[in-house]
Design a protein around this motif. Structure first.
Motif, PDB file in Angstrom:
ATOM      1  N   LEU A   1       0.848  -1.192   0.000  1.00  0.00           N
ATOM      2  CA  LEU A   1       0.000   0.000   0.000  1.00  0.00           C
ATOM      3  C   LEU A   1       0.883   1.242   0.000  1.00  0.00           C
ATOM      4  O   LEU A   1       1.987   1.231   0.546  1.00  0.00           O
ATOM      5  N   PRO A   2       0.411   2.323  -0.636  1.00  0.00           N
ATOM      6  CA  PRO A   2       1.153   3.586  -0.589  1.00  0.00           C
ATOM      7  C   PRO A   2       1.199   4.120   0.826  1.00  0.00           C
ATOM      8  O   PRO A   2       0.188   4.102   1.543  1.00  0.00           O
ATOM      9  N   LEU A   3       2.379   4.610   1.219  1.00  0.00           N
ATOM     10  CA  LEU A   3       2.575   5.104   2.586  1.00  0.00           C
ATOM     11  C   LEU A   3       3.616   6.211   2.538  1.00  0.00           C
ATOM     12  O   LEU A   3       4.694   6.029   1.973  1.00  0.00           O
ATOM     13  N   GLY A   4       3.289   7.360   3.116  1.00  0.00           N
ATOM     14  CA  GLY A   4       4.218   8.477   3.119  1.00  0.00           C
ATOM     15  C   GLY A   4       4.336   9.090   4.502  1.00  0.00           C
ATOM     16  O   GLY A   4       3.498   8.844   5.376  1.00  0.00           O
ATOM     17  N   GLY A   5       5.382   9.876   4.697  1.00  0.00           N
ATOM     18  CA  GLY A   5       5.603  10.538   5.975  1.00  0.00           C
ATOM     19  C   GLY A   5       5.890  12.021   5.795  1.00  0.00           C
ATOM     20  O   GLY A   5       6.584  12.411   4.853  1.00  0.00           O
ATOM     21  N   GLU A   6       5.351  12.845   6.689  1.00  0.00           N
ATOM     22  CA  GLU A   6       5.540  14.293   6.649  1.00  0.00           C
ATOM     23  C   GLU A   6       6.113  14.779   7.974  1.00  0.00           C
ATOM     24  O   GLU A   6       5.691  14.315   9.042  1.00  0.00           O
ATOM     25  N   ASP A   7       7.062  15.706   7.918  1.00  0.00           N
ATOM     26  CA  ASP A   7       7.673  16.284   9.112  1.00  0.00           C
ATOM     27  C   ASP A   7       6.739  17.353   9.684  1.00  0.00           C
ATOM     28  O   ASP A   7       6.530  18.401   9.072  1.00  0.00           O
ATOM     29  N   LEU A   8       6.194  17.091  10.863  1.00  0.00           N
ATOM     30  CA  LEU A   8       5.209  18.014  11.441  1.00  0.00           C
ATOM     31  C   LEU A   8       5.813  19.339  11.867  1.00  0.00           C
ATOM     32  O   LEU A   8       5.094  20.326  12.025  1.00  0.00           O
ATOM     33  N   ASP A   9       7.123  19.408  12.063  1.00  0.00           N
ATOM     34  CA  ASP A   9       7.740  20.686  12.398  1.00  0.00           C
ATOM     35  C   ASP A   9       7.737  21.650  11.222  1.00  0.00           C
ATOM     36  O   ASP A   9       7.977  22.849  11.402  1.00  0.00           O
ATOM     37  N   HIS A  10       7.476  21.154  10.039  1.00  0.00           N
ATOM     38  CA  HIS A  10       7.430  22.008   8.848  1.00  0.00           C
ATOM     39  C   HIS A  10       6.040  22.002   8.209  1.00  0.00           C
ATOM     40  O   HIS A  10       5.879  22.469   7.084  1.00  0.00           O
ATOM     41  N   TYR A  11       5.085  21.473   8.928  1.00  0.00           N
ATOM     42  CA  TYR A  11       3.707  21.392   8.439  1.00  0.00           C
ATOM     43  C   TYR A  11       2.944  22.622   8.904  1.00  0.00           C
ATOM     44  O   TYR A  11       3.213  23.157   9.975  1.00  0.00           O
ATOM     45  N   ALA A  12       1.983  23.061   8.123  1.00  0.00           N
ATOM     46  CA  ALA A  12       1.217  24.270   8.443  1.00  0.00           C
ATOM     47  C   ALA A  12      -0.279  23.976   8.384  1.00  0.00           C
ATOM     48  O   ALA A  12      -0.839  23.802   7.299  1.00  0.00           O
ATOM     49  N   GLY A  13      -0.908  23.894   9.538  1.00  0.00           N
ATOM     50  CA  GLY A  13      -2.348  23.713   9.551  1.00  0.00           C
ATOM     51  C   GLY A  13      -2.790  22.281   9.351  1.00  0.00           C
ATOM     52  O   GLY A  13      -2.061  21.335   9.634  1.00  0.00           O
ATOM     53  N   ALA A  14      -4.000  22.125   8.822  1.00  0.00           N
ATOM     54  CA  ALA A  14      -4.637  20.818   8.742  1.00  0.00           C
ATOM     55  C   ALA A  14      -4.233  20.051   7.487  1.00  0.00           C
ATOM     56  O   ALA A  14      -4.137  20.630   6.407  1.00  0.00           O
ATOM     57  N   PRO A  15      -4.021  18.734   7.607  1.00  0.00           N
ATOM     58  CA  PRO A  15      -3.793  17.914   6.418  1.00  0.00           C
ATOM     59  C   PRO A  15      -5.124  17.648   5.707  1.00  0.00           C
ATOM     60  O   PRO A  15      -6.108  17.291   6.348  1.00  0.00           O
ATOM     61  N   ARG A  16      -5.134  17.847   4.406  1.00  0.00           N
ATOM     62  CA  ARG A  16      -6.358  17.537   3.674  1.00  0.00           C
ATOM     63  C   ARG A  16      -6.025  17.075   2.257  1.00  0.00           C
ATOM     64  O   ARG A  16      -5.078  17.539   1.643  1.00  0.00           O
ATOM     65  N   LEU A  17      -6.844  16.157   1.796  1.00  0.00           N
ATOM     66  CA  LEU A  17      -6.710  15.598   0.452  1.00  0.00           C
ATOM     67  C   LEU A  17      -7.760  16.257  -0.422  1.00  0.00           C
ATOM     68  O   LEU A  17      -8.959  16.183  -0.133  1.00  0.00           O
TER      69      LEU A  17
ATOM     70  N   TRP B   1      -2.373  15.922  -1.538  1.00  0.00           N
ATOM     71  CA  TRP B   1      -2.409  16.261  -0.121  1.00  0.00           C
ATOM     72  C   TRP B   1      -1.835  17.665   0.031  1.00  0.00           C
ATOM     73  O   TRP B   1      -0.849  18.011  -0.624  1.00  0.00           O
ATOM     74  N   ARG B   2      -2.419  18.454   0.912  1.00  0.00           N
ATOM     75  CA  ARG B   2      -1.948  19.810   1.099  1.00  0.00           C
ATOM     76  C   ARG B   2      -2.133  20.248   2.555  1.00  0.00           C
ATOM     77  O   ARG B   2      -2.867  19.623   3.329  1.00  0.00           O
ATOM     78  N   ASP B   3      -1.433  21.332   2.906  1.00  0.00           N
ATOM     79  CA  ASP B   3      -1.658  22.018   4.170  1.00  0.00           C
ATOM     80  C   ASP B   3      -1.909  23.483   3.854  1.00  0.00           C
ATOM     81  O   ASP B   3      -2.176  23.840   2.691  1.00  0.00           O
TER      82      ASP B   3
END
Length: 237
Positions: A122-138, A167-169
């Motif tokens: 299955l597709p699986l990805g990871g995002e660094d939350l220290d560089h994330y802005a706001g809510a994750p949404r597809l 996917w965006r923030d």
């Protein structure tokens, strides 16, 4: 970020109705983690990757990965929004095509999630939350969202064509073509300690199989990062 804050972040995540209209069978399992131990690939991540490579060899043999029902469904999903899966492959297919010759060794956190992706198809990805802005949404892109990447070794900003599933923030696109390519801004690095992991599933994968993949990721993360705090949420239509 305590467990309550991780849970609050997950509660803000959303899948736009336009994406579910495209693939009503889509589900995402989100796992947010705090207290991860980053660094270069090591013996622990090597064991996970080697086991995943062996699982892939036993499961597929000489058969093309794209013939697997789950990966075939992902190819259909890519075609539905105009992507050509022969050129931009779903992330799990791209990894599985590399498995016979050896999966990439990137860093210990990326290695962990790549191993789970291959072992569970299955597709699986990871995002660094220290560089994330706001809510994750597809969402389906409007064409205005910035996507930070590199070309020829230099930073560049692209804009996705309207209708592409991303996917965006709040700051822009974090992953193009559903699970094809992550942006440079939020990708995991050798210093990441807080991360959001996204496990993608379509119809051929049951909820039980998706949860099992999430359990495998959680087990691998807590094994390689003792003391890590994890929270999860299943997003459905």
């Amino acid at each position: 970020m305590p467990a309550a804050a991780l849970k609050s972040l997950l509660e803000t995540a959303a899948v736009d109705p336009a994406v579910h209209a495209l693939r009503p069978d889509y589900r995402a399992l989100l796992i947010a983690a705090e207290g991860l131990r980053p660094g270069p690939s090591d013996a622990a991540s090597e064991r996970l990757l080697a086991a995943a490579e062996e699982t892939a060899r036993r499961r597929f043999g000489a058969a093309p990965p794209e013939e697997h029902p789950h990966l075939a469904a992902w190819r259909e999903a890519f075609r539905a929004f105009g992507a050509k899966p022969q050129r931009t492959r779903p992330s799990a297919e791209a990894l599985l095509r590399r498995a016979p010759a050896g999966l990439p060794r990137v860093d210990r956190l990326t290695d962990v999630y790549n191993a789970v992706s291959v072992a569970h198809v299955l597709p699986l990805g990871g995002e660094d939350l220290d560089h994330y802005a706001g809510a994750p949404r597809l969402v389906r892109a409007t064409g205005d969202e910035p996507f930070e990447t590199t070309a020829g070794g230099e930073p560049v900003v692209e804009h996705c064509p309207p209708g592409e599933v991303v996917w965006r923030d709040d700051a822009g696109v974090t992953c193009r073509r559903w699970n094809w390519r992550q942006c440079t801004r939020t990708r995991l690095t050798g210093t990441t300690t807080r991360a959001l992991f996204v496990l993608d599933a379509l119809g051929p994968m049951s909820d039980a199989e998706l949860i099992a993949a999430g359990d495998a990721l959680a087990e691998a993360l807590t094994e390689t990062s003792p003391g890590a705090v994890l929270e999860s949420r299943l997003l459905t239509g």
